[in-house]
Design a protein around this motif. Structure first.
Motif, short mmCIF file in Angstrom:
data_model
loop_
_atom_site.label_atom_id
_atom_site.label_comp_id
_atom_site.label_asym_id
_atom_site.label_seq_id
_atom_site.Cartn_x
_atom_site.Cartn_y
_atom_site.Cartn_z
N GLU A 212 -40.83 -6.22 -16.55
CA GLU A 212 -39.50 -6.55 -16.06
C GLU A 212 -39.32 -6.09 -14.62
N THR A 213 -38.37 -6.69 -13.93
CA THR A 213 -38.17 -6.44 -12.51
C THR A 213 -37.35 -5.17 -12.31
N PRO A 214 -37.89 -4.17 -11.60
CA PRO A 214 -37.09 -2.96 -11.31
C PRO A 214 -35.93 -3.30 -10.37
N ASP A 215 -34.89 -2.50 -10.41
CA ASP A 215 -33.79 -2.67 -9.47
C ASP A 215 -34.31 -2.45 -8.04
N GLU A 216 -33.79 -3.28 -7.12
CA GLU A 216 -34.19 -3.23 -5.72
C GLU A 216 -35.70 -3.24 -5.56
N ASN A 217 -36.33 -4.10 -6.33
CA ASN A 217 -37.79 -4.19 -6.31
C ASN A 217 -38.34 -4.52 -4.93
N TYR A 218 -37.57 -5.25 -4.13
CA TYR A 218 -38.05 -5.68 -2.82
C TYR A 218 -38.41 -4.52 -1.91
N ARG A 219 -37.80 -3.37 -2.13
CA ARG A 219 -38.06 -2.23 -1.24
C ARG A 219 -39.52 -1.77 -1.32
N SER A 220 -40.16 -1.97 -2.46
CA SER A 220 -41.57 -1.61 -2.58
C SER A 220 -42.49 -2.82 -2.64
N SER A 221 -41.99 -3.95 -3.16
CA SER A 221 -42.87 -5.10 -3.36
C SER A 221 -43.31 -5.72 -2.05
N LEU A 222 -42.52 -5.57 -0.98
CA LEU A 222 -42.90 -6.14 0.30
C LEU A 222 -44.06 -5.38 0.93
N VAL A 223 -44.32 -4.18 0.43
CA VAL A 223 -45.47 -3.39 0.88
C VAL A 223 -46.62 -3.54 -0.11
N ARG A 224 -46.29 -3.41 -1.39
CA ARG A 224 -47.30 -3.61 -2.43
C ARG A 224 -46.60 -4.15 -3.67
N GLN A 225 -46.98 -5.35 -4.07
CA GLN A 225 -46.32 -6.00 -5.19
C GLN A 225 -46.84 -5.47 -6.51
N ARG A 226 -45.91 -5.14 -7.41
CA ARG A 226 -46.27 -4.68 -8.75
C ARG A 226 -45.67 -5.58 -9.82
N ALA A 227 -44.38 -5.86 -9.72
CA ALA A 227 -43.76 -6.83 -10.63
C ALA A 227 -44.11 -8.23 -10.15
N GLY A 228 -44.35 -9.14 -11.09
CA GLY A 228 -44.69 -10.50 -10.71
C GLY A 228 -46.16 -10.69 -10.39
N VAL A 229 -46.99 -9.76 -10.80
CA VAL A 229 -48.43 -9.86 -10.55
C VAL A 229 -49.10 -10.52 -11.76
N PRO A 230 -49.83 -11.60 -11.57
CA PRO A 230 -50.46 -12.27 -12.71
C PRO A 230 -51.60 -11.44 -13.30
N ALA A 231 -51.89 -11.70 -14.55
CA ALA A 231 -52.97 -10.99 -15.23
C ALA A 231 -54.31 -11.37 -14.64
N ALA A 232 -55.22 -10.40 -14.55
CA ALA A 232 -56.55 -10.65 -13.99
C ALA A 232 -57.27 -11.75 -14.76
N ALA A 233 -57.10 -11.78 -16.07
CA ALA A 233 -57.76 -12.80 -16.88
C ALA A 233 -57.27 -14.19 -16.51
N ASP A 234 -55.98 -14.32 -16.18
CA ASP A 234 -55.44 -15.61 -15.77
C ASP A 234 -56.00 -16.04 -14.42
N ILE A 235 -56.10 -15.11 -13.49
CA ILE A 235 -56.69 -15.44 -12.19
C ILE A 235 -58.14 -15.86 -12.38
N GLY A 236 -58.85 -15.15 -13.24
CA GLY A 236 -60.24 -15.50 -13.50
C GLY A 236 -60.38 -16.91 -14.06
N GLU A 237 -59.49 -17.27 -14.97
CA GLU A 237 -59.55 -18.61 -15.56
C GLU A 237 -59.20 -19.68 -14.53
N LEU A 238 -58.19 -19.42 -13.70
CA LEU A 238 -57.86 -20.37 -12.64
C LEU A 238 -59.04 -20.57 -11.69
N ALA A 239 -59.66 -19.45 -11.29
CA ALA A 239 -60.78 -19.53 -10.35
C ALA A 239 -61.96 -20.27 -10.98
#
Length: 312
Positions: A212-239
């Motif tokens: 779930e999205t933390p409150d004021e997520n943008y304050r950290s996600s613009l430096v390093r994204q944590r919420a909204g990151v796809p699963a590694a297995a999904d990236i592997g399948e897409l690739a």
């Protein structure tokens, strides 16, 4: 606001259908699985803009288009000098629109740059750019987001794999992936200095993310994204299904890419910096609603809520 789970479709306020639900609790990472995109990549048609039929078809298939020479060498020098001026401007030192690298404090991004810089504002209004955006999206457009990205030599951190639309849907409330981004290179893009990678064809699938999205997520996600990151297995399948391509080329070249294409970049440990101007055009028929997976929308300097807030 009440959110009722109905499987793969979420109803918000009993009136708005969420076609692309995401940000499920971390213990439910596989709920619904991939969602095949129900919207086109190209909304316009030949004859209604500068892009010919064959190129539109390739953009629909691949999710991106390369322009090898959007800016002249003189224009590159002008805009590179403008970026250097902005990054050193003491008036912007404490501006919340300026995002800095963790640790080094070097400037990573400057948001809403088309409102800060007249040179970038002029660039964003050019007919050759706006008319292409209108044709790709099949409507009038406005700037949803603008920024400049800096990736300095030796210390520039990359951006992990992600779909921009997943964030813009979850945190900004864009209903559909009817937006297109333009990345304009102001430095040469080599395979080894953090050039952008894309998975061509991946825009056809929406990958829901766990967490779930933390409150004021943008304050950290613009430096390093944590919420909204796809699963590694999904990236592997897409690739595995589509392969990975990389945007390389000389300064002045540009990349148009769909809002839902999976993309990312590695860190830059070379001596060669990489910087770009980034403009996001959204359809005026795809106006933001309440966020689909966040308690509040992000600030308007990150995501305009109305065309006049970030107009071109």
């Amino acid at each position: 606001m009440t959110i009722a789970d109905t499987g793969r479709v979420v109803l918000r306020d009993s009136s708005t259908v969420d076609l692309y639900p995401t940000r499920f609790p971390a213990n439910e990472p596989a709920r619904g699985g991939w969602i095949d995109r129900s919207d086109p990549t190209v909304w316009g048609v030949p004859g209604h803009g500068p892009v010919e039929a064959a190129e539109l078809a390739r953009h629909e298939r691949d999710g991106y288009t390369v322009d090898d020479a959007l800016l002249t060498a003189a224009e590159v020098r002008e805009h590179r000098a403008e970026l250097e001026r902005l990054s050193a401007d003491p008036a912007l030192a404490q501006d919340e629109r300026v995002i800095r690298e963790p640790g080094s404090n070097a400037v990573r991004s400057i948001f809403e740059v088309h409102r800060i810089s007249e040179a970038v504002s002029e660039l964003a209004r050019r007919p050759q750019i706006v008319d292409r955006a209108r044709q790709l999206l099949g409507s009038e457009v406005y700037i949803h987001q603008s920024r400049v990205n800096f990736m300095p030599g030796f210390e520039g951190n990359g951006f992990y794999w992600h779909s921009d639309f997943e964030t813009w849907h979850a945190e900004d409330g864009l209903p559909r992936p009817r937006a297109v981004s333009l990345s304009i290179a102001l430095t040469d893009n080599y395979p080894h200095n953090g050039a952008l990678m894309v998975i061509a064809g991946s825009q056809r699938h929406f990958l829901p993310c766990a967490g779930e999205t933390p409150d004021e997520n943008y304050r950290s996600s613009l430096v390093r994204q944590r919420a909204g990151v796809p699963a590694a297995a999904d990236i592997g399948e897409l690739a595995e299904r589509y392969g990975i391509e990389q945007f390389t080329g000389a300064a002045g070249s540009a990349l148009w890419f769909d809002s839902n294409i999976m993309h990312g970049s590695g860190s830059n440990i070379t001596p060669y910096p990489r910087s770009n101007i980034f403009l996001v055009f959204n359809s005026c028929e795809n106006m933001p609603q309440a966020p689909f997976a966040a308690s509040q929308p992000r600030p308007t300097y990150i995501a305009a809520r109305q065309p006049q807030e970030n107009s071109h």
